[in-house]
Write a protein that holds these residues in place. Structure first.
Motif, PDB file in Angstrom:
ATOM      1  N   GLU A   1     131.955  62.432   6.033  1.00  0.00           N
ATOM      2  CA  GLU A   1     131.237  63.713   5.848  1.00  0.00           C
ATOM      3  C   GLU A   1     130.464  63.936   4.678  1.00  0.00           C
ATOM      4  OE1 GLU A   1     135.464  65.011   4.744  1.00  0.00           O
ATOM      5  OE2 GLU A   1     134.552  63.364   6.127  1.00  0.00           O
ATOM      6  N   ASN A   2     131.054  63.319   3.541  1.00  0.00           N
ATOM      7  CA  ASN A   2     130.300  63.162   2.286  1.00  0.00           C
ATOM      8  C   ASN A   2     129.547  62.273   1.871  1.00  0.00           C
ATOM      9  OD1 ASN A   2     131.824  65.628   1.330  1.00  0.00           O
ATOM     10  ND2 ASN A   2     133.588  64.541   1.194  1.00  0.00           N
ATOM     11  N   GLY A   3     129.025  61.279   2.963  1.00  0.00           N
ATOM     12  CA  GLY A   3     128.007  60.321   2.806  1.00  0.00           C
ATOM     13  C   GLY A   3     128.650  58.932   1.967  1.00  0.00           C
ATOM     14  N   ARG A   4     129.953  59.071   2.141  1.00  0.00           N
ATOM     15  CA  ARG A   4     130.446  57.759   1.492  1.00  0.00           C
ATOM     16  C   ARG A   4     130.791  56.747   2.415  1.00  0.00           C
ATOM     17  NH1 ARG A   4     134.910  61.262  -1.785  1.00  0.00           N
ATOM     18  NH2 ARG A   4     135.109  61.939   0.242  1.00  0.00           N
ATOM     19  N   LEU A   5     130.540  55.278   2.095  1.00  0.00           N
ATOM     20  CA  LEU A   5     130.637  54.262   3.275  1.00  0.00           C
ATOM     21  C   LEU A   5     132.169  53.934   3.372  1.00  0.00           C
ATOM     22  CD1 LEU A   5     128.416  52.437   4.297  1.00  0.00           C
ATOM     23  CD2 LEU A   5     128.991  50.812   2.525  1.00  0.00           C
ATOM     24  N   ILE A   6     132.039  53.775   4.680  1.00  0.00           N
ATOM     25  CA  ILE A   6     133.857  53.325   5.191  1.00  0.00           C
ATOM     26  C   ILE A   6     133.439  51.906   5.640  1.00  0.00           C
ATOM     27  CG2 ILE A   6     135.490  53.685   6.861  1.00  0.00           C
ATOM     28  CD1 ILE A   6     134.649  56.803   6.803  1.00  0.00           C
ATOM     29  N   PRO A   7     134.134  50.896   5.013  1.00  0.00           N
ATOM     30  CA  PRO A   7     133.934  49.804   5.567  1.00  0.00           C
ATOM     31  C   PRO A   7     134.529  49.358   6.566  1.00  0.00           C
ATOM     32  CG  PRO A   7     134.799  49.569   3.200  1.00  0.00           C
ATOM     33  CD  PRO A   7     134.664  50.852   3.630  1.00  0.00           C
ATOM     34  N   ALA A   8     133.804  48.541   7.681  1.00  0.00           N
ATOM     35  CA  ALA A   8     134.435  48.289   9.046  1.00  0.00           C
ATOM     36  C   ALA A   8     135.753  47.840   8.903  1.00  0.00           C
ATOM     37  CB  ALA A   8     133.520  47.132   9.568  1.00  0.00           C
ATOM     38  N   GLY A   9     136.259  46.835   7.990  1.00  0.00           N
ATOM     39  CA  GLY A   9     137.633  46.703   8.088  1.00  0.00           C
ATOM     40  C   GLY A   9     138.580  47.726   7.874  1.00  0.00           C
ATOM     41  N   SER A  10     138.180  49.012   7.565  1.00  0.00           N
ATOM     42  CA  SER A  10     139.134  49.979   7.612  1.00  0.00           C
ATOM     43  C   SER A  10     139.352  50.528   8.673  1.00  0.00           C
ATOM     44  CB  SER A  10     138.526  50.863   6.607  1.00  0.00           C
ATOM     45  OG  SER A  10     138.396  50.688   5.186  1.00  0.00           O
ATOM     46  N   PHE A  11     138.502  50.493   9.846  1.00  0.00           N
ATOM     47  CA  PHE A  11     138.917  51.117  11.093  1.00  0.00           C
ATOM     48  C   PHE A  11     138.514  50.134  12.391  1.00  0.00           C
ATOM     49  CE2 PHE A  11     134.282  51.629   9.855  1.00  0.00           C
ATOM     50  CZ  PHE A  11     133.609  50.953  11.037  1.00  0.00           C
ATOM     51  N   MET A  12     138.035  49.118  12.297  1.00  0.00           N
ATOM     52  CA  MET A  12     137.627  48.382  13.330  1.00  0.00           C
ATOM     53  C   MET A  12     138.959  47.527  14.125  1.00  0.00           C
ATOM     54  SD  MET A  12     134.865  48.103  14.575  1.00  0.00           S
ATOM     55  CE  MET A  12     134.958  46.585  15.833  1.00  0.00           C
ATOM     56  N   ALA A  13     139.905  47.475  13.359  1.00  0.00           N
ATOM     57  CA  ALA A  13     141.169  46.693  13.923  1.00  0.00           C
ATOM     58  C   ALA A  13     141.780  47.748  15.020  1.00  0.00           C
ATOM     59  CB  ALA A  13     142.054  46.352  12.918  1.00  0.00           C
ATOM     60  N   GLU A  14     141.678  49.036  14.697  1.00  0.00           N
ATOM     61  CA  GLU A  14     142.494  49.977  15.327  1.00  0.00           C
ATOM     62  C   GLU A  14     141.945  50.433  16.585  1.00  0.00           C
ATOM     63  OE1 GLU A  14     144.503  54.250  15.119  1.00  0.00           O
ATOM     64  OE2 GLU A  14     144.602  52.901  13.366  1.00  0.00           O
ATOM     65  N   VAL A  15     140.407  50.463  16.626  1.00  0.00           N
ATOM     66  CA  VAL A  15     139.545  50.888  17.679  1.00  0.00           C
ATOM     67  C   VAL A  15     138.967  49.673  18.498  1.00  0.00           C
ATOM     68  CG1 VAL A  15     139.334  52.886  16.541  1.00  0.00           C
ATOM     69  CG2 VAL A  15     137.605  51.123  16.325  1.00  0.00           C
ATOM     70  N   GLU A  16     138.892  48.501  18.041  1.00  0.00           N
ATOM     71  CA  GLU A  16     137.790  47.521  18.829  1.00  0.00           C
ATOM     72  C   GLU A  16     138.274  47.094  20.214  1.00  0.00           C
ATOM     73  OE1 GLU A  16     137.863  43.669  16.909  1.00  0.00           O
ATOM     74  OE2 GLU A  16     139.948  43.920  16.430  1.00  0.00           O
ATOM     75  N   GLU A  17     139.527  47.439  20.541  1.00  0.00           N
ATOM     76  CA  GLU A  17     140.097  47.264  21.872  1.00  0.00           C
ATOM     77  C   GLU A  17     140.112  48.391  22.887  1.00  0.00           C
ATOM     78  OE1 GLU A  17     140.098  44.137  23.113  1.00  0.00           O
ATOM     79  OE2 GLU A  17     139.789  43.272  21.247  1.00  0.00           O
ATOM     80  N   THR A  18     139.364  49.485  22.254  1.00  0.00           N
ATOM     81  CA  THR A  18     139.434  50.848  23.063  1.00  0.00           C
ATOM     82  C   THR A  18     138.036  50.983  23.279  1.00  0.00           C
ATOM     83  OG1 THR A  18     138.978  52.114  21.036  1.00  0.00           O
ATOM     84  CG2 THR A  18     141.348  51.335  21.484  1.00  0.00           C
ATOM     85  N   GLY A  19     137.751  52.121  23.943  1.00  0.00           N
ATOM     86  CA  GLY A  19     136.378  52.783  24.329  1.00  0.00           C
ATOM     87  C   GLY A  19     135.661  52.743  23.086  1.00  0.00           C
TER      88      GLY A  19
END
Length: 269
Positions: A72-90
């Motif tokens: 929400e403050n415009g800071r970049l979140i690398p994909a490695g920080s979230f993809m593993a948890e959500v890639e097999e979900t909707g």
């Protein structure tokens, strides 16, 4: 477009100032909620990494568009920080559709750009992903000729027949298909023959330090030979040193990608 230099992404998980960790701590949110909110509030961006021809002065052959989210403050979140948890979900399908939409938008405004976008085989049956692809092709004639869709080896092998039908359906529009992380998964040669991918991207684990690793040399040479035997271009991922690049050039790799040639950035190099 803002410029994002993501060369420090590899440090994110061990960095106490990682924007993902900050967001989780400050909002007590879980990763799916963070991703959902970022997508809903249009806080997704593409960063671009050049892929260069191994010969001919290392000219840029195409770019890979990599999705990133902003907090929400415009800071970049690398994909490695979230993809593993959500890639097999909707949410993984939502991310694929968003990356495709952003990629098609870039292709529409930059007629000289050739761009690769990652997708999961599971997105083939996703209505939003398919509509995004079909609408882009309909709105911009021949845009498919500048679009590369990358499907990871493990993802492709989850549903090979579905992937084969999808490729047959959209190849007439000029779309190029790349098999990502080649060598790291379990692709059977009979499927490799049936897939008819246009290129393979050899997994980074075989590229790092290849000039000094006989084991990696043997495996990579075999992967390049298999790719060429099936009429596919071979791209080496994760190239970080001049020694690695020189060895890969001698090996006959067609294209090179890695920090040696440019970090992911919010501008096209």
């Amino acid at each position: 477009m803002a410029v994002f230099d993501t060369s420090a992404e590899v440090l994110a998980r061990n960095n106490p100032t990682d924007p993902l960790q900050h967001a989780l701590a400050s909002r007590e949110a879980d990763i799916p909620r963070l991703v959902t909110e970022a997508l809903a509030q249009d806080r997704a961006r593409l960063v671009f990494m050049p892929v260069v021809a191994a010969s001919g002065g290392q000219r840029i052959a195409f770019h890979e568009g990599l999705i990133r989210l902003l907090d929400e403050n415009g800071r970049l979140i690398p994909a490695g920080s979230f993809m593993a948890e959500v890639e097999e979900t909707g949410l993984g399908r939502d991310i694929d559709a968003t990356a495709l939409r952003l990629g098609i938008n870039m292709l529409q405004v930059n007629p000289h750009l050739r761009l690769a976008i990652n997708m999961s085989a599971r997105s083939i049956g996703d209505g939003t992903f398919r509509r995004t692809l079909e609408d882009g092709i309909r709105r911009t004639p021949r845009i498919g000729e500048r679009l590369i869709l990358e499907i990871s080896e493990n993802s492709a092998m989850l549903m090979p027949e579905v992937v084969i039908r999808f490729m047959a359906e959209f190849r007439p529009h000029g779309i190029t298909f790349a098999l990502d992380d080649f060598g790291a998964g379990l692709t059977a040669f009979r499927y490799l023959r049936d897939f008819l991918f246009d290129m393979v991207k050899i997994d980074t684990i075989f590229i790092r330090g290849i000039h000094a690793s006989p084991d990696n040399q043997v495996v990579t040479e075999a992967l390049v030979s298999v790719a060429h035997q099936f009429g596919m271009f071979a791209v080496a991922e994760g190239v970080e040193t001049a020694d690695e690049a020189a060895f890969l050039q001698e090996l006959g790799v067609d294209c090179l990608q890695g920090y040696l040639f440019g970090v992911p950035s919010g501008v096209i190099s």
